[in-house]
Design an enzyme around this catalytic site. Structure first.
Site, mmCIF file in Angstrom:
data_model
loop_
_atom_site.group_PDB
_atom_site.id
_atom_site.type_symbol
_atom_site.label_atom_id
_atom_site.label_comp_id
_atom_site.label_asym_id
_atom_site.label_seq_id
_atom_site.Cartn_x
_atom_site.Cartn_y
_atom_site.Cartn_z
ATOM 1 N N HIS A 1 -9.201 3.713 -1.281
ATOM 2 C CA HIS A 1 -7.816 3.256 -1.201
ATOM 3 C C HIS A 1 -7.468 2.356 -2.390
ATOM 4 O O HIS A 1 -7.375 1.138 -2.245
ATOM 5 C CB HIS A 1 -7.611 2.524 0.135
ATOM 6 C CG HIS A 1 -6.228 2.019 0.384
ATOM 7 N ND1 HIS A 1 -5.096 2.613 -0.137
ATOM 8 C CD2 HIS A 1 -5.775 0.960 1.116
ATOM 9 C CE1 HIS A 1 -4.021 1.938 0.273
ATOM 10 N NE2 HIS A 1 -4.410 0.928 1.010
ATOM 11 N N ILE B 1 -12.938 -1.052 -0.982
ATOM 12 C CA ILE B 1 -12.208 -1.568 -2.144
ATOM 13 C C ILE B 1 -12.436 -0.567 -3.274
ATOM 14 O O ILE B 1 -13.587 -0.214 -3.573
ATOM 15 C CB ILE B 1 -12.719 -2.972 -2.506
ATOM 16 C CG1 ILE B 1 -12.355 -3.952 -1.382
ATOM 17 C CG2 ILE B 1 -12.140 -3.439 -3.840
ATOM 18 C CD1 ILE B 1 -13.078 -5.280 -1.470
ATOM 19 N N LYS C 1 -10.170 5.971 4.378
ATOM 20 C CA LYS C 1 -11.449 5.495 4.909
ATOM 21 C C LYS C 1 -12.639 5.931 4.047
ATOM 22 O O LYS C 1 -13.516 5.127 3.739
ATOM 23 C CB LYS C 1 -11.601 6.027 6.338
ATOM 24 C CG LYS C 1 -12.950 5.792 6.963
ATOM 25 C CD LYS C 1 -13.144 4.321 7.266
ATOM 26 C CE LYS C 1 -14.604 3.969 7.457
ATOM 27 N NZ LYS C 1 -15.323 3.820 6.185
ATOM 28 N N CYS D 1 0.823 -1.213 0.000
ATOM 29 C CA CYS D 1 0.000 0.000 0.000
ATOM 30 C C CYS D 1 0.857 1.263 0.000
ATOM 31 O O CYS D 1 0.322 2.366 -0.130
ATOM 32 C CB CYS D 1 -0.924 -0.001 1.209
ATOM 33 S SG CYS D 1 -1.726 -1.591 1.456
#
Lengths: 120, 388
Positions: free
Chosen positions: B334, B210, B330, B84
């Site tokens: 992401h 997602i 959040k 990430c």
């Protein structure tokens, strides 16, 4: 096949679990050529303590496909002195707490073999 | 050595675009960044690109040259993979290349395609950011790993699911009005507490969604900016990276992220700033507990104190240290490989004064971005400052 890891699981399964100990007393899991904590290259197989203590745990509700039939299940990190292990706890979620004592065993077959914890 | 200027930034909408390839997404973000910068693509000397799961999601490796091609750039291009933190790592390399004089104009960015997989497949793809032999095979998912960190934090310092919910509420509120954000709607603490559990103690609203999306920025040297009369008043003045053991069980503690501490120490020293100088931060809140660990790891709060920062109003948009004015991972979303540079894009916009939340931080001059890989086995921190 995963050399080192497979032998480690075989040993845990037969009750002769071990970890790798360096000359400075740090513990780690195989396969390794170097202690990840201090860089020492003299690693010896040392008997894994029979009992560990749950450091933290979670109840997994959304699993990967390999565990689709298992959820919800408990996965924990348990402290076995010089080394910690991650494994599924063979107990209901509401029966597990941080600080519980467990022993290490092996669950699953072939590619899905992994450490499991049995409450003591 | 000169600090690179951020000449332009570009983002796609972050959300569900299951039919769009990553090359299509990156083209949109990259061209937007080039247009924002007013830089001729022929001047670009390299593309530094972050992506994590391209092989699994769309059977596409070697994405660097594909992405350069997608934005009309004929220059060397490399993909960076650090889970990430992929585009955070790409950004660091781009910053260093401008600083050491190897390049005057670079495109940095990232993209991820995720929603074309079903939830179980995505869960599996993300899980390989953890140790396959010892963690993934033991049933540990990515949310599960952060849940272990949250449970350890609660055990060590106290804190509750309500405290974590306040972080989700804050970040959702910040995303309202962000045209790039996946969730542009407010939630309540009750919404978060009533949501289904993903991995105890983390529920659905403790987790980032997602997401498909792409991010890009154009970095230029000071001399190039001056020669071309570019409007580039924000510079990257500090960069840092930290590393840690891959598996949680090999770490000294489960509720600390020393990789973030090391990255922040290095970046802050590099920029010559301290935590007190920071006006605004974008931190890697892939899960609500991750925001707490990031803020404590970077030294903004003592251990055990970060959990209440949102509830106390310190990190809300009118607080002393506004955190994740974009909505964070959040609520903004992401798309893993795009996240690090999307933080750079948001901070640049905040510092330029053209962000949807700029009015709340109108005098901000120093921003910090924290991008974490895996359970923070890798982390990058970057400092942005208004020049002039």
């Amino acid at each position: 096949m995963n050399d080192g890891h497979d032998e480690f699981l075989d040993a845990v399964e037969s009750g002769d679990g071990y970890y790798l100990e360096c000359e400075n007393g740090h513990g780690s899991l195989p396969p390794r050529m170097v202690c990840p904590h201090c860089g020492d290259r003299d690693l010896t197989e040392t008997a894994l303590p029979e009992t560990g203590t749950i450091d933290s745990y979670t109840v997994v509700h959304v699993p990967t496909p390999a565990f689709a039939d298992e959820a919800p299940y408990v996965t924990a990190v348990a402290d076995f002195g010089p080394v910690r292990l991650t494994g599924r706890v063979l107990a209901d979620a509401d029966a597990v707490e941080i600080g519980d004592e467990v022993s290490a065993s092996v669950g699953g077959a072939d590619e899905s073999r992994s450490v499991v914890f049995e409450p003591r | 050595m000169t600090d690179p200027r951020v000449a332009g930034v570009g983002l796609t909408h972050f959300g569900s675009h299951p039919a769009r390839t990553s090359r299509d997404l990156f083209a949109e973000a990259g061209l937007a960044a080039l247009d924002d910068a007013g830089v001729d693509p022929a001047d670009v000397e390299g593309v530094f690109y972050g992506n994590f799961m391209g092989e699994i999601a769309e059977h596409q490796g070697h994405q660097g040259p594909l992405m350069a091609e997608a934005i009309g750039v004929d220059a060397p291009a490399t993909r960076y993979e650090s889970a990430c933190a992929s585009s955070g790592a790409a950004l660091r390399q781009a910053v260093q290349n401008v600083r050491n004089g190897e390049a005057d104009v670079l495109v940095v960015g990232g993209a991820e395609r995720m929603t074309n997989l079903d939830t179980a497949e995505t869960t599996e793809a993300l899980a390989i950011a953890a140790d396959d032999l010892y963690e993934v095979r033991a049933g540990l998912t990515f949310p599960g790993a952060y849940a272990l960190m949250a449970a350890a934090y609660f055990d060590e310092h106290g804190g509750s699911r309500e405290d974590l919910a306040e972080i989700a509420v804050k970040n959702h509120a910040n995303a309202v009005g962000n045209e790039h954000a996946q969730f542009q709607r407010e939630i309540t603490v009750e919404d978060a507490l009533d949501a289904p559990m993903v991995a105890n103690p983390l529920g659905l609203y403790d987790a980032c969604p997602i997401t498909d999306g792409a991010s890009a920025a154009v970095l230029v040297s000071e001399s190039y900016a001056a020669e071309h009369d570019l409007d580039a008043g924000v510079a990257v003045t500090g960069t840092g990276q930290g590393g840690d053991k891959m598996a949680l069980h090999d770490r000294e503690a489960l509720a600390r992220t020393p990789a973030a501490s090391d990255a922040a120490d290095e970046a802050f020293a590099d920029a010559g700033i301290s935590t007190g100088d920071v006006d605004v931060a974008e931190v890697h809140d892939c899960f609500t507990i991750a925001e707490v660990l990031a803020l404590e790891g970077m030294g903004f709060f003592d251990e055990g104190e970060g959990i209440s920062a949102a509830a106390d109003g310190v990190t809300t948009r009118d607080g002393d240290l506004p955190v994740n004015l974009s909505g964070g991972l959040k609520a903004k979303g992401h798309p893993v490989g795009a996240t690090g540079v999307s933080q750079l894009a948001e901070l640049t916009s905040i510092l330029r004064g053209d962000h949807h939340n700029s009015e709340h931080v109108s005098d901000a001059r120093v921003g910090v971005a924290h991008n974490a890989g895996g359970t923070v086995a890798s982390a990058t921190v970057h400092v942005l400052e208004v020049q002039e």
